[in-house]
Write a protein that holds these residues in place. Structure first.
Motif, PDB file in Angstrom:
ATOM      1  N   SER A 148     -24.966  22.571   0.558  1.00 17.78           N
ATOM      2  CA  SER A 148     -23.545  22.620   0.922  1.00 17.78           C
ATOM      3  C   SER A 148     -23.429  22.608   2.440  1.00 17.78           C
ATOM      4  CB  SER A 148     -22.917  23.925   0.423  1.00 17.78           C
ATOM      5  OG  SER A 148     -23.293  24.152  -0.904  1.00 17.78           O
ATOM      6  N   PRO A 149     -22.260  22.230   2.961  1.00 23.23           N
ATOM      7  CA  PRO A 149     -22.076  22.282   4.419  1.00 23.23           C
ATOM      8  C   PRO A 149     -22.422  23.679   4.952  1.00 23.23           C
ATOM      9  CG  PRO A 149     -20.238  21.155   3.394  1.00 23.23           C
ATOM     10  CD  PRO A 149     -21.071  21.699   2.271  1.00 23.23           C
ATOM     11  N   GLY A 150     -23.142  23.696   6.051  1.00 26.49           N
ATOM     12  CA  GLY A 150     -23.543  24.982   6.634  1.00 26.49           C
ATOM     13  C   GLY A 150     -24.941  25.400   6.219  1.00 26.49           C
ATOM     14  N   ASP A 151     -25.469  24.787   5.151  1.00 25.24           N
ATOM     15  CA  ASP A 151     -26.853  25.081   4.772  1.00 25.24           C
ATOM     16  C   ASP A 151     -27.803  24.479   5.810  1.00 25.24           C
ATOM     17  OD1 ASP A 151     -26.061  26.410   2.522  1.00 25.24           O
ATOM     18  OD2 ASP A 151     -26.633  24.832   1.096  1.00 25.24           O
ATOM     19  N   LEU A 152     -29.029  24.969   5.768  1.00 25.24           N
ATOM     20  CA  LEU A 152     -30.040  24.474   6.714  1.00 25.24           C
ATOM     21  C   LEU A 152     -31.179  23.818   5.951  1.00 25.24           C
ATOM     22  CD1 LEU A 152     -31.603  26.183   9.789  1.00 25.24           C
ATOM     23  CD2 LEU A 152     -33.104  25.577   7.870  1.00 25.24           C
ATOM     24  N   VAL A 153     -31.641  22.697   6.470  1.00 29.68           N
ATOM     25  CA  VAL A 153     -32.837  22.091   5.893  1.00 29.68           C
ATOM     26  C   VAL A 153     -33.891  21.964   6.994  1.00 29.68           C
ATOM     27  CG1 VAL A 153     -31.894  19.743   6.143  1.00 29.68           C
ATOM     28  CG2 VAL A 153     -33.744  20.140   4.547  1.00 29.68           C
ATOM     29  N   SER A 154     -35.107  22.422   6.638  1.00 27.30           N
ATOM     30  CA  SER A 154     -36.178  22.464   7.630  1.00 27.30           C
ATOM     31  C   SER A 154     -37.337  21.569   7.191  1.00 27.30           C
ATOM     32  CB  SER A 154     -36.650  23.914   7.780  1.00 27.30           C
ATOM     33  OG  SER A 154     -37.871  23.963   8.480  1.00 27.30           O
ATOM     34  N   PHE A 155     -37.862  20.805   8.138  1.00 24.18           N
ATOM     35  CA  PHE A 155     -38.990  19.905   7.868  1.00 24.18           C
ATOM     36  C   PHE A 155     -40.219  20.411   8.627  1.00 24.18           C
ATOM     37  CE2 PHE A 155     -35.178  17.488   7.165  1.00 24.18           C
ATOM     38  CZ  PHE A 155     -35.465  16.683   6.064  1.00 24.18           C
ATOM     39  N   ALA A 156     -41.393  20.266   8.003  1.00 27.88           N
ATOM     40  CA  ALA A 156     -42.636  20.665   8.679  1.00 27.88           C
ATOM     41  C   ALA A 156     -43.293  19.481   9.366  1.00 27.88           C
ATOM     42  CB  ALA A 156     -43.597  21.296   7.680  1.00 27.88           C
ATOM     43  N   SER A 157     -42.617  18.339   9.292  1.00 29.47           N
ATOM     44  CA  SER A 157     -43.078  17.133   9.970  1.00 29.47           C
ATOM     45  C   SER A 157     -41.835  16.297  10.237  1.00 29.47           C
ATOM     46  CB  SER A 157     -44.063  16.392   9.057  1.00 29.47           C
ATOM     47  OG  SER A 157     -43.930  15.001   9.213  1.00 29.47           O
ATOM     48  N   GLY A 158     -41.771  15.691  11.431  1.00 32.26           N
ATOM     49  CA  GLY A 158     -40.571  14.928  11.779  1.00 32.26           C
ATOM     50  C   GLY A 158     -40.521  13.557  11.127  1.00 32.26           C
TER      51      GLY A 158
ATOM     52  N   ARG B  40     -45.435  33.729  17.448  1.00 27.20           N
ATOM     53  CA  ARG B  40     -46.534  34.511  18.037  1.00 27.20           C
ATOM     54  C   ARG B  40     -47.446  33.609  18.865  1.00 27.20           C
ATOM     55  NH1 ARG B  40     -49.079  37.509  12.896  1.00 27.20           N
ATOM     56  NH2 ARG B  40     -47.349  38.846  12.320  1.00 27.20           N
ATOM     57  N   GLY B  41     -47.612  32.379  18.404  1.00 29.78           N
ATOM     58  CA  GLY B  41     -48.497  31.446  19.119  1.00 29.78           C
ATOM     59  C   GLY B  41     -47.751  30.636  20.158  1.00 29.78           C
ATOM     60  N   GLY B  42     -46.429  30.517  19.997  1.00 33.44           N
ATOM     61  CA  GLY B  42     -45.622  29.715  20.928  1.00 33.44           C
ATOM     62  C   GLY B  42     -45.112  28.448  20.256  1.00 33.44           C
ATOM     63  N   CYS B  43     -43.793  28.245  20.341  1.00 33.66           N
ATOM     64  CA  CYS B  43     -43.165  27.079  19.705  1.00 33.66           C
ATOM     65  C   CYS B  43     -42.625  26.152  20.782  1.00 33.66           C
ATOM     66  CB  CYS B  43     -42.022  27.528  18.791  1.00 33.66           C
ATOM     67  SG  CYS B  43     -42.603  28.477  17.384  1.00 33.66           S
ATOM     68  N   ILE B  44     -43.136  24.939  20.818  1.00 32.32           N
ATOM     69  CA  ILE B  44     -42.732  23.956  21.836  1.00 32.32           C
ATOM     70  C   ILE B  44     -41.613  23.099  21.264  1.00 32.32           C
ATOM     71  CG2 ILE B  44     -43.521  22.094  23.338  1.00 32.32           C
ATOM     72  CD1 ILE B  44     -46.365  23.029  22.894  1.00 32.32           C
ATOM     73  N   GLU B  45     -40.480  23.054  21.986  1.00 33.60           N
ATOM     74  CA  GLU B  45     -39.323  22.301  21.481  1.00 33.60           C
ATOM     75  C   GLU B  45     -39.451  20.816  21.818  1.00 33.60           C
ATOM     76  OE1 GLU B  45     -35.465  23.870  22.487  1.00 33.60           O
ATOM     77  OE2 GLU B  45     -34.663  22.778  20.750  1.00 33.60           O
ATOM     78  N   MET B  46     -39.124  19.984  20.844  1.00 35.31           N
ATOM     79  CA  MET B  46     -39.159  18.523  21.064  1.00 35.31           C
ATOM     80  C   MET B  46     -38.352  17.817  19.981  1.00 35.31           C
ATOM     81  SD  MET B  46     -42.990  17.521  19.814  1.00 35.31           S
ATOM     82  CE  MET B  46     -43.754  18.661  20.948  1.00 35.31           C
ATOM     83  N   PRO B  47     -37.944  16.569  20.228  1.00 31.83           N
ATOM     84  CA  PRO B  47     -37.256  15.811  19.187  1.00 31.83           C
ATOM     85  C   PRO B  47     -38.215  15.500  18.032  1.00 31.83           C
ATOM     86  CG  PRO B  47     -37.027  14.754  21.350  1.00 31.83           C
ATOM     87  CD  PRO B  47     -38.067  15.820  21.489  1.00 31.83           C
ATOM     88  N   MET B  48     -37.637  15.339  16.822  1.00 30.32           N
ATOM     89  CA  MET B  48     -38.483  15.035  15.670  1.00 30.32           C
ATOM     90  C   MET B  48     -39.301  13.767  15.897  1.00 30.32           C
ATOM     91  SD  MET B  48     -36.670  15.941  12.139  1.00 30.32           S
ATOM     92  CE  MET B  48     -36.157  17.594  11.705  1.00 30.32           C
ATOM     93  N   ALA B  49     -38.697  12.782  16.584  1.00 26.79           N
ATOM     94  CA  ALA B  49     -39.410  11.512  16.805  1.00 26.79           C
ATOM     95  C   ALA B  49     -40.677  11.746  17.632  1.00 26.79           C
ATOM     96  CB  ALA B  49     -38.495  10.515  17.511  1.00 26.79           C
ATOM     97  N   ASP B  50     -40.626  12.663  18.589  1.00 25.18           N
ATOM     98  CA  ASP B  50     -41.813  12.935  19.411  1.00 25.18           C
ATOM     99  C   ASP B  50     -42.891  13.636  18.598  1.00 25.18           C
ATOM    100  OD1 ASP B  50     -40.417  11.811  21.434  1.00 25.18           O
ATOM    101  OD2 ASP B  50     -40.468  13.537  22.785  1.00 25.18           O
TER     102      ASP B  50
END
Ligand code: NDP
Length: 336
Positions: A99-109, A176-186
């Motif tokens: 539904s609108p407002g839900d979140l979908v998460s991918f482990a690979s872009g 804990r290990g560090g999360c590096i932000e990037m676009p899914m395409a990268d």
């Protein structure tokens, strides 16, 4: 160009209060991430293809539902099934339940980056991609250590997508290990490049060296032991991680250091052609040509893999390796 890197202090688990996370798939990543989420206090339901009876998830004490039912119940869906089956599963079982407002998460872009999945506009769409194999995701969490992840917000419909993503990252142990932000395409391009550009080039160097030395009359088992079966190479790679590529040279003898520096310069002429080949591979990845080709090969994929395995088993290299690993009782070959 520097990146934003998130740690535990940047994430608030409280953001997930009142939310239920559907972990879709209970394989390598699914099991480990589900256990970590639960141990972090997050409400979890498992969605699995084998309907109500996925023994592993049940044995771990989870509620297991068919994928569509799990997604209908949850406000966050973490898709942890193989990338090549994901578009069909997403379209048929996941998307209709969100539904609108839900979140979908991918482990690979991969699927979003190459347009194979186009999530609806009202959803938060995020990337939580561990740089760690599934079992390591769980082991690190239990040990209290971390592992890194590549993360990103692809779509922020609620205005809260980044906070929800970071809370998920913290709950699975990635901040804990560090999360590096990037676009899914990268993320997708880097991942595929490691598999298609770096890995095969590195493999070719190893195989060329083995072939050259065996052709020069050295026994295959001695060659393989010298180059990597002894574990010395793996150990050196670990040291490279710890102290850096150039400084790890200090751990080697002066003869070794002198020889590798002076002779290393001879390979500089290979740099341009190597980069050219790697650049071709990267170009195919970024243009989507590889993703298109792989989608078109799905029907023949099993047949292709069978052929590759048959060729692999006949290669002299594989035979030398099997014999050497058996002789030195290395890994599963020692049991044969
Ligand atoms: P797995 O191959 O381990 O996934 C197995 C799970 O997927 C099982 O629960 C299986 O169900 C389910 N599944 C398989 N086929 C289908 C289908 N047709 N329909 C529905 N469910 C299906 O996947 P990974 O954990 O390796 O990968 C998951 C995601 O994580 C991918 O996006 C991958 O790129 C990413 N990733 C993986 C890493 C790794 O080290 N493996 C590292 C970082 C990211 P059943 O048991 O019922 O057959």
């Amino acid at each position: 160009m520097s990146s934003t890197i998130y740690h535990d202090a940047d994430a608030d688990l409280g953001v997930l209060a009142g939310e239920t996370v559907a972990v879709v798939g209970y394989g390598n990543q699914g099991r480990s991430q589900a256990l970590n989420l639960r141990d972090s206090g997050v409400s979890v339901v498992i969605g699995n293809i084998r309907d109500y009876a996925h023994e592993a998830a049940l044995a771990d004490g989870f509620r297991v539902l068919p994928i569509a039912e799990a997604c209908a119940e949850a406000s966050c869906a973490m898709l942890l099934i193989p990338d090549e089956v994901m578009p069909e599963v997403y379209t048929g079982k996941v998307a209709p339940q969100l539904s609108p407002g839900d979140l979908v998460s991918f482990a690979s872009g991969y699927n979003v980056a190459f347009g194979l999945i186009e999530p609806a506009a009202g959803l938060d769409v995020v990337l939580v991609a561990p740089r760690m194999i599934g079992v390591g995701v769980r082991d690190a969490y239990v040990a209290g250590t971390g592992y890194p992840a590549f993360v990103g917000v692809h779509q922020d419909a609620t205005g809260n997508a980044r906070a929800r993503m970071l809370a998920l990252c913290k709950a699975v142990g990635a901040t804990r290990g560090g999360c590096i932000e990037m676009p899914m395409a990268d993320e997708a391009a880097l991942d595929l490049f490691t598999e298609q550009g770096f890995g095969p080039a590195w493999g070719r160097v190893m195989m060329s060296a083995v072939e050259l030395l065996v052709e020069a009359g050295f026994p295959p088992e001695a060659v393989l032991m010298e180059l990597y079966l002894s574990g010395e190479l793996a150990y050196s790679l670990e040291k490279i991680r710890e102290v850096g590529m150039t400084r790890q040279m200090d751990f080697h003898s002066r003869t070794s250091q002198y020889g590798s520096i002076t002779r290393g310069a001879r390979y500089l002429s290979l740099d341009a052609p190597l980069k050219e080949k790697m650049g071709e591979v990267l170009g195919e990845i970024r243009s989507g040509a590889f993703a298109k080709e792989w989608s078109e090969q799905q029907e023949q994929a099993n047949e292709i893999f069978e052929k590759i395995r048959a060729i692999r088993e006949q290669m002299p290299f594989t035979k030398w390796e099997t014999a050497a690993r058996r002789a030195f009782r290395i890994g599963d070959a020692g049991k044969g």
